[in-house]
Design a protein around this motif. Structure first.
Motif, PDB file in Angstrom:
ATOM      1  N   LEU A   1     -13.088  -1.950  -6.011  1.00  0.00           N
ATOM      2  CA  LEU A   1     -11.972  -1.898  -5.069  1.00  0.00           C
ATOM      3  C   LEU A   1     -10.993  -3.052  -5.246  1.00  0.00           C
ATOM      4  CD1 LEU A   1     -13.832  -0.817  -1.786  1.00  0.00           C
ATOM      5  CD2 LEU A   1     -12.968   0.585  -3.667  1.00  0.00           C
TER       6      LEU A   1
ATOM      7  N   ARG B   1      -6.789   0.170  -2.588  1.00  0.00           N
ATOM      8  CA  ARG B   1      -5.662   0.342  -1.662  1.00  0.00           C
ATOM      9  C   ARG B   1      -5.979   1.436  -0.647  1.00  0.00           C
ATOM     10  NH1 ARG B   1      -1.027   1.714  -5.514  1.00  0.00           N
ATOM     11  NH2 ARG B   1      -2.133   0.860  -7.298  1.00  0.00           N
ATOM     12  N   LEU B   2      -6.629   2.493  -1.128  1.00  0.00           N
ATOM     13  CA  LEU B   2      -6.970   3.592  -0.224  1.00  0.00           C
ATOM     14  C   LEU B   2      -8.079   3.216   0.751  1.00  0.00           C
ATOM     15  CD1 LEU B   2      -6.739   6.546  -2.729  1.00  0.00           C
ATOM     16  CD2 LEU B   2      -5.540   6.378  -0.542  1.00  0.00           C
ATOM     17  N   LEU B   3      -8.783   2.142   0.437  1.00  0.00           N
ATOM     18  CA  LEU B   3      -9.879   1.707   1.304  1.00  0.00           C
ATOM     19  C   LEU B   3      -9.603   0.291   1.814  1.00  0.00           C
ATOM     20  CD1 LEU B   3     -12.734   3.168  -0.890  1.00  0.00           C
ATOM     21  CD2 LEU B   3     -12.232   3.875   1.454  1.00  0.00           C
ATOM     22  N   CYS B   4      -8.334   0.029   2.033  1.00  0.00           N
ATOM     23  CA  CYS B   4      -7.901  -1.314   2.418  1.00  0.00           C
ATOM     24  C   CYS B   4      -8.645  -1.827   3.653  1.00  0.00           C
ATOM     25  CB  CYS B   4      -6.395  -1.280   2.672  1.00  0.00           C
ATOM     26  SG  CYS B   4      -5.710  -2.860   3.080  1.00  0.00           S
ATOM     27  N   ASN B   5      -8.850  -0.958   4.631  1.00  0.00           N
ATOM     28  CA  ASN B   5      -9.537  -1.404   5.853  1.00  0.00           C
ATOM     29  C   ASN B   5     -10.967  -1.828   5.561  1.00  0.00           C
ATOM     30  OD1 ASN B   5      -7.265  -0.786   7.241  1.00  0.00           O
ATOM     31  ND2 ASN B   5      -8.076   1.027   8.270  1.00  0.00           N
ATOM     32  N   VAL B   6     -11.607  -1.110   4.630  1.00  0.00           N
ATOM     33  CA  VAL B   6     -12.983  -1.448   4.283  1.00  0.00           C
ATOM     34  C   VAL B   6     -13.027  -2.823   3.637  1.00  0.00           C
ATOM     35  CG1 VAL B   6     -14.952  -0.809   2.846  1.00  0.00           C
ATOM     36  CG2 VAL B   6     -13.592   0.968   3.970  1.00  0.00           C
TER      37      VAL B   6
ATOM     38  N   ASP C   1     -15.059  -5.798   5.106  1.00  0.00           N
ATOM     39  CA  ASP C   1     -16.299  -6.203   4.449  1.00  0.00           C
ATOM     40  C   ASP C   1     -16.180  -7.516   3.671  1.00  0.00           C
ATOM     41  OD1 ASP C   1     -17.310  -3.947   5.453  1.00  0.00           O
ATOM     42  OD2 ASP C   1     -17.983  -3.072   3.558  1.00  0.00           O
TER      43      ASP C   1
ATOM     44  N   ALA D   1     -10.839  -5.212   3.938  1.00  0.00           N
ATOM     45  CA  ALA D   1     -10.526  -6.228   4.950  1.00  0.00           C
ATOM     46  C   ALA D   1     -11.742  -6.491   5.825  1.00  0.00           C
ATOM     47  CB  ALA D   1      -9.343  -5.781   5.807  1.00  0.00           C
TER      48      ALA D   1
ATOM     49  N   ARG E   1      -2.669  -6.177   1.658  1.00  0.00           N
ATOM     50  CA  ARG E   1      -1.986  -4.896   1.459  1.00  0.00           C
ATOM     51  C   ARG E   1      -0.956  -4.965   0.334  1.00  0.00           C
ATOM     52  NH1 ARG E   1      -2.121  -1.112   5.940  1.00  0.00           N
ATOM     53  NH2 ARG E   1      -0.251  -0.216   5.005  1.00  0.00           N
TER      54      ARG E   1
ATOM     55  N   GLN F   1      -5.147 -10.564   5.979  1.00  0.00           N
ATOM     56  CA  GLN F   1      -5.199  -9.112   6.134  1.00  0.00           C
ATOM     57  C   GLN F   1      -3.888  -8.471   5.698  1.00  0.00           C
ATOM     58  OE1 GLN F   1      -6.175  -8.801  10.269  1.00  0.00           O
ATOM     59  NE2 GLN F   1      -8.363  -9.099   9.946  1.00  0.00           N
ATOM     60  N   LEU F   2      -2.801  -9.131   6.018  1.00  0.00           N
ATOM     61  CA  LEU F   2      -1.498  -8.580   5.643  1.00  0.00           C
ATOM     62  C   LEU F   2      -1.271  -8.703   4.139  1.00  0.00           C
ATOM     63  CD1 LEU F   2       0.651  -9.983   8.589  1.00  0.00           C
ATOM     64  CD2 LEU F   2      -0.052  -7.614   8.233  1.00  0.00           C
TER      65      LEU F   2
ATOM     66  N   VAL G   1       0.800  -1.219   0.000  1.00  0.00           N
ATOM     67  CA  VAL G   1       0.000   0.000   0.000  1.00  0.00           C
ATOM     68  C   VAL G   1       0.845   1.288   0.000  1.00  0.00           C
ATOM     69  CG1 VAL G   1      -1.616   1.363   1.385  1.00  0.00           C
ATOM     70  CG2 VAL G   1      -2.056  -1.049   1.012  1.00  0.00           C
TER      71      VAL G   1
END
Lengths: 595, 368
Positions: free
Chosen positions: B333, B348-353, B357, B355, B306, B302-303, B227
């Motif tokens: 995405l 990449r900019l919404l990686c947390n989303v 969702d 991960a 990225r 999760q890792l 990322v």
């Protein structure tokens, strides 16, 4: 049997914080009812919430001995929401002690309760409390009481419940001035239930005042209005410890346990008589208190709905004035529309549900019950704004009114009049109690009082104004429903009934507030406020573009994983409306009363 | 192997790292303590030859060549191991670089942050852009070919043009960087920046800057592989990849984190406490967690999400995979690379989303 001439039954009428609980404590101590070492503050306020808030919610009664007399102290609730309980407590008394803070003077609610006592022909023993405080000005406030209630100033006692000064003299005056109960010991037994509460071990415990005859613990009783017959399980008096007793004679106050499982079956105002020798006519009863304020209560976790139902059932065992009916909200899921006596009552019930039953709840904005008159000639009662029929089907809408009495130092008159006017109030009376204080009476729509009126009054008058209110019927008003749409979809929980003149402004404010509260989604979310299909306000929550952890510091993967876990936890507490996810906190904040 | 160096000449006001500006008299003491911690680890048999060594901080270059060499000498390494030292431009002297090369350092990471003076000042950095150019000259002269530049975007007062100017200037360095890390300025609780909301970066602005960076870097031959990281082919940071691939690493020094086979642990954060702990018993572990196999597998996903390697599609539950194709907002995405799913630039900019969702909440590894 106790000779009724030795009995005195009385209540203390007092404003919140004027020292009623302290006086009750002192009386318990002075009469030896409670040993000093067992004494704790606000002895009679048994619920945690009461003790924390320093207010009494449920009426209590206690028997004490003073010299050669028996006194029944019948406690009254100290908040305006519970005015109906005051009136039923007074029905069990021959007199009252009017307790007024010697540095504050008489307040609106105390005044209202005194008028109530005078209507019941009760003897009033007035006392100015807290005379140990430097700010005490007993002469001034005695003159005020004389002017307002016509009680001679020189008969008003000066006491300090805190130090005990003058309390013995007060008790002597209670004995001297308050009449003994007039009772016919030979008549068929008649006793009045003036309070009932549910005890999880004993079932319903009712506070009773015997008016005529004798109730014996060995017998069976008939509830005249309900038409039911019960075996007496226990008859007793509170000293304040409950002490079983064989009989309660005329004029006596005690408690009755008769195998009743629900306070609704031992209603306040019920007449109890001897099943073997029943009285022919009941005592005058009370009207059931009607809920005035409504809100939807929803569990934060949808699967707690059955728990909420069970909790409400249990609370209602103890508080018949709560009403509830299941309702469904598109936004909030399954919950209950609940009715309360007032805002404090609502807050207390909600707090008890959360505290005693471990629930976490979302409450919708409080509303009132409107009566919609439809063009087809029918009427509908609407206690949930989203259920108001479409505007084209409505001929007119009636809303509940309140008669609000405010007692205030005269310097705040202007700001109070201003507040009442912005709340669509009509002045009915403006009367000086003394040179510095006056009484204002306004007719106000209840809906405009439930929205932070008390808070406003408090902050505008620095807490110096007090108020009392009573229902004042219905009036027709120009009301419309304002809906809020998220992503084009109406959100029922945000609907509100507002006066036409303020509807657009309300819609704009609500939309702006929600724009701040709704987290950004992966797409633009339009927020619209609409009145009958006409959009009056629009805001947009822009799509979120970034949600990523930039860096993983020195291999600290643990922190990153915890952040993601936390985020997921947060997601669980989201409610979805269409595709829009809204955190619980946003609902709570949006529905909060402040404007 | 990660070695933490907790010293800086001054603290940047966005910084929440374990670093101190008033303990420079402890440089030798600290080096001795780290050596003691290493010796204790070796005695336990916990040391394996390192495939990569990373000196991070703080400002490792402040220790000087001699001390860094002492530390590096104590680390057993495989043949061809990658050895990186983080340096600030203003402390990157020719003597230091010579000493580092001599000691076996193969790679440098320069804390440039910005090439625009007012942006540097806004970040609380004290070097000037020309010091960066001089440091890079010296790097070239010392024969260090692999070096990375650290940049931060979204600082207070930075405009898009400033960010483009920074990227242009960095790409124009000679020799050119083989690797670049660009981090969105992050508000860490407790920092001076955190207490001053007026200077907090805006997510939309940072998203735009990220896209600007990705465009310019890709055009210059630096491709994203994680990322926040870009590299020329073959120049991805081996040490960094170990983190994302859930590899084993040992962290030494205060606040250092370690991982081995599902056990993660970390040293005490405070420099003084660290010195005391090592003096007592050779270790300074403050806490640890053990991941169960399911947890570890989920973390691995999760890792991996990225990185450009992405995640195998069978790792997603079918119902969630379907959400990528239902025309909803998640679709753009993620993209397919064969049997793997890789974040798009928006993703990449919404990686947390993604991960949150798309990845399963829990994972059960089926037998076989």
């Amino acid at each position: 049997m106790i000779d009724p001439r030795r009995i005195r039954n009385f209540s203390i009428i007092s404003h919140v914080d004027h020292g009623k609980s302290t006086l009750s404590d002192r009386i318990l101590e002075l009469t030896g009812a409670v040993e000093a070492r067992d004494m704790r503050e606000q002895y009679l306020d048994s619920m945690d919430i009461e003790r924390e808030r320093g207010i009494t919610i449920k009426a209590q009664n206690v028997r004490v001995h003073w010299r050669d007399h028996i006194l029944h102290l019948i406690d009254t609730p100290g908040h305006v929401d519970f005015g109906y309980e005051v009136s039923r407590s007074l029905a069990a008394c021959e007199g009252v002690v009017l307790l007024v803070d010697a540095s504050q003077g008489i307040e609106a609610q105390t005044l209202a309760n005194c008028y109530l006592a005078l209507e019941h022909d009760l003897e009033i023993v007035a006392a100015l409390n807290k005379i140990d405080l430097p700010a005490a000005d007993p002469e001034r406030y005695a003159a005020e009481i004389e002017a307002v209630l016509g009680l001679p100033a020189d008969e008003i006692l000066h006491i300090s419940a805190k130090t005990g000064q003058g309390v013995d003299q007060l008790l002597d005056e209670v004995v001297r001035r308050i009449p003994a109960p007039k009772a016919d010991p030979e008549a068929p037994a008649r006793a009045l239930i003036f309070d009932s509460y549910y005890d999880q071990y004993r079932g319903v415990v009712s506070a009773v005042r015997v008016v005529d005859g004798v109730i014996r613990s060995a017998g069976r009783v008939r509830f005249v209005q309900a038409g039911t017959v019960h075996d007496i399980e226990e008859l007793g008096v509170r000293t304040p410890v409950p002490v079983p007793i064989a009989e309660l004679g005329p004029g006596e106050v005690g408690y009755l346990i008769a195998g009743v499982r629900n306070v609704g079956e031992a209603r306040v105002g019920e007449t109890v008589t001897d099943a073997a020798r029943p009285a022919s006519s009941p005592l005058p009863g009370y009207r059931d208190p009607k809920p005035m304020v409504f809100c939807g209560l929803y569990p934060v976790e949808g699967d707690e709905f059955p728990d909420l139902r069970e909790a409400l059932e249990k609370l209602q065992l103890n508080d018949a004035s709560i009403s509830y009916a299941p309702e469904t909200s598109v936004a909030l899921g399954f919950g209950f529309r609940c009715g309360f006596l007032g805002l404090l009552h609502m807050e207390i019930v909600r707090e008890r549900l959360e505290r005693e039953f471990g629930l976490s709840l979302i409450a919708t904005a409080p509303s009132v019950e409107y009566v919609a008159h439809l063009t087809d000639g029918t009427t509908r009662h609407v206690d949930n704004p989203s259920e108001l029929p479409p505007a084209q089907n409505i001929d007119h809408v009636d809303e509940p009114m309140l008669r609000v009495t405010i007692v205030t130092p005269s310097e705040y008159t202007g700001t109070i009049i201003d507040l009442c006017q912005t709340r669509r109030g009509r002045q009915e009376r403006l009367q000086y109690l003394s040179a510095e204080r006056l009484e204002l009476v306004y007719l106000l729509p209840l809906a405009d009082v439930v929205v932070d009126f008390f808070d406003q009054l408090k902050s505008r008058t620095k807490g110096f104004a007090s108020l009392d209110y009573e229902p004042a019927g219905l009036e027709t008003a120009q009301l419309v429903r304002v809906d809020v749409l998220l992503n084009g979809q109406p959100v029922d929980a945000f609907s509100s009934i507002v006066h036409r003149a303020r509807a657009e402004d309300y819609g704009r404010k609500m939309a702006a507030k929600l724009r701040e509260l709704i987290p950004r989604q992966l797409f633009d979310v339009p927020i619209q406020a609409a009145i009958g299909g006409r959009i009056v306000a629009r805001e947009t929550v822009k799509a979120r573009r970034k949600d990523v952890l930039a860096k993983c510091y020195g291999g600290d993967i643990t922190r990153k994983r915890k952040l993601l876990e936390k985020q997921k936890e947060g997601k669980k507490r989201m409610k979805s409306i269409g595709r829009v996810e809204i955190p619980q906190e946003a609902f709570v904040s949006a529905l909060r009363l402040d404007e | 192997m990660y070695l933490h160096v907790p010293f800086c000449t001054s603290r940047c006001d966005y910084c929440a790292f374990a670093t101190w500006t008033d303990r420079h008299h402890l440089h030798d003491t600290y080096v001795d303590a780290v050596l003691a911690e290493l010796a204790a680890a070796a005695a336990r048999g916990a040391l394996r030859p390192a495939t990569s060594v990373f000196f991070g901080g703080g400002t490792p270059s402040l220790l000087g060549g001699r001390r860094l060499a002492r530390l590096l000498d104590a680390v057993d390494r495989v043949e061809g191991a990658e050895v990186t030292v983080e340096c600030n431009p203003e402390t990157t002297t020719a003597e230091l670089l010579d000493a580092l090369v001599e000691a076996g350092v193969t790679r440098l990471s320069l804390g440039v942050q910005s090439m625009v003076p007012h942006v540097l000042r806004g970040l609380g950095r004290h070097h000037r852009p020309d010091q960066v150019r001089r440091a890079v000259d010296r790097l070239g002269a010392a024969g260090i070919e692999r070096y990375s530049v650290d940049l931060i975007y979204g600082g207070f007062g930075e405009q898009d043009a400033d960010w483009v100017a920074t990227l242009d200037a960095v790409l124009a360095l000679d020799p050119a960087p083989t690797h670049l890390s660009a981090y969105a300025l992050t508000v860490e609780p407790g920092t001076p920046l955190w207490r001053d909301p007026a200077r907090h970066p805006d997510d939309d602005v940072q998203a735009r800057r990220y896209e600007l960076a990705d465009d310019l870097l890709a055009a210059a031959g630096l491709d994203w592989y994680e990322v926040s990281n870009w590299a020329r082919p073959g120049h991805a940071c081996r040490h960094n990849r170990t983190y994302w691939q859930q590899g084993d690493y040992l962290g030494v020094g205060c606040a250092a984190h370690s991982h081995r086979s599902g056990r993660r642990w970390w040293n005490v954060r405070h420099l003084d406490r660290y010195l005391e702990a090592v003096a007592r018993g050779g270790t300074a572990v403050a806490g640890e967690e053990r991941l169960g196999p399911d947890e570890a597998a989920l973390e691995a996903l999760q890792l991996a999400l990225r990185t450009r390697d992405g995640v195998p599609d069978h790792a997603f539950p079918p119902d969630r995979l379907a959400r990528l194709e239902d025309g909803g907002p998640l679709g753009p995405l993620v993209e397919r690379h064969g049997r793997r799913l890789v974040l798009t630039r928006r993703g990449r900019l919404l990686c947390n989303v993604v991960a949150g969702d798309l990845l399963p909440r829990t994972l059960t590894i089926s037998a076989g």
